[in-house]
Design a protein around this motif. Sequence first.
Motif, mmCIF file in Angstrom:
data_model
loop_
_atom_site.group_PDB
_atom_site.id
_atom_site.type_symbol
_atom_site.label_atom_id
_atom_site.label_comp_id
_atom_site.label_asym_id
_atom_site.label_seq_id
_atom_site.Cartn_x
_atom_site.Cartn_y
_atom_site.Cartn_z
ATOM 1 N N TYR A 154 0.851 -1.187 0.000
ATOM 2 C CA TYR A 154 0.000 0.000 0.000
ATOM 3 C C TYR A 154 0.890 1.242 0.000
ATOM 4 N N LYS A 184 1.603 4.977 -0.045
ATOM 5 C CA LYS A 184 0.892 6.177 0.392
ATOM 6 C C LYS A 184 1.635 7.428 -0.035
ATOM 7 N N GLU A 185 0.941 8.308 -0.719
ATOM 8 C CA GLU A 185 1.497 9.587 -1.129
ATOM 9 C C GLU A 185 0.506 10.670 -0.780
ATOM 10 N N LYS A 186 0.856 11.460 0.223
ATOM 11 C CA LYS A 186 -0.053 12.448 0.791
ATOM 12 C C LYS A 186 -1.301 11.729 1.307
ATOM 13 N N SER A 187 -2.474 12.035 0.783
ATOM 14 C CA SER A 187 -3.705 11.394 1.270
ATOM 15 C C SER A 187 -4.148 10.245 0.379
ATOM 16 N N LYS A 188 -3.372 9.952 -0.656
ATOM 17 C CA LYS A 188 -3.745 8.910 -1.611
ATOM 18 C C LYS A 188 -2.986 7.623 -1.321
ATOM 19 N N ILE A 189 -3.706 6.515 -1.328
ATOM 20 C CA ILE A 189 -3.092 5.192 -1.122
ATOM 21 C C ILE A 189 -3.319 4.351 -2.364
#
Length: 279
Positions: free
Chosen positions: A265, A267-272
């Motif tokens: 998973y 995760k980049e900022k609020s995006k998974i």
Amino acid sequence: MKNREIGHIIAKGGNVEDIRKVIPKFPSNPTKDTFVKLGYAESTAKRYISLLNQNNSNKATEKTQSCVEVQTDEPINLVQNASYNNILVDTCALTSARGRDIIESAKQVTFIFATLEEMDKKKKNGTKSLKENIKKYTSKILSSPDKYMLSRFRGYSDDKYVDNILLQYMQILPKQIRPTLLTADENLATKALALELDYIFVEQNEKPKTNKKLGYGFILSERNDELYVFYKGYFKFEIHHDGNIIPGVSGVEIKVQHGDILHIYEKEKSKITKHIVNI
């Protein structure tokens, strides 16, 4: 007071149920604070939680051997209680293909003076293979001083036994910078366990492993007809095995099988974003 028996159970591959058999009041869902309250250092508490997660997960996978192999009556390849990145070398570890793999992949490798003296003796009376590997790593020490660290430590008093000197060296260092002992000597590994020192045990003259990059920071290794996956990243990942979901641990070899599926998973900022890797 710290209960040393808990650490021994975990190091031998035991899970929470195994601990509760000996200590019924031990919580079923321990946290880092559980171990800190028992008297363990915070770094040790974090390591025990990580190992418990591995042990608990591997109990659920048809009771296959843990990725942290334990001492049994059968030949064993690896006993591991810590990171592979900071290694203290015992001379006999150079006889193991697995030991040499660990040295090559480590970020920092230390040889104490007492070990260098022992290596010098082995160049005269050791096996041909050991002599060749001593020569190889002596050259690496000279050519790569940023990775291969030297210590002038020769031990205390009149004790000339190199195994004891290695243990003395580890005990005088703060835990934050203490290396992991790499050895092919079962007796020395047992002494390290008794002193609650981090160690990796490797079997002498085992078959070398083969590596394959799977992408997303995963490396698949095959050694002695068994598969292991190693993750270098920091994102959450899981191993899906026969309907079971096993939490992954970064920086530790985990035993897997053909047909297992890795879910990572990212995760980049609020995006998974979920990635899937088939083994």
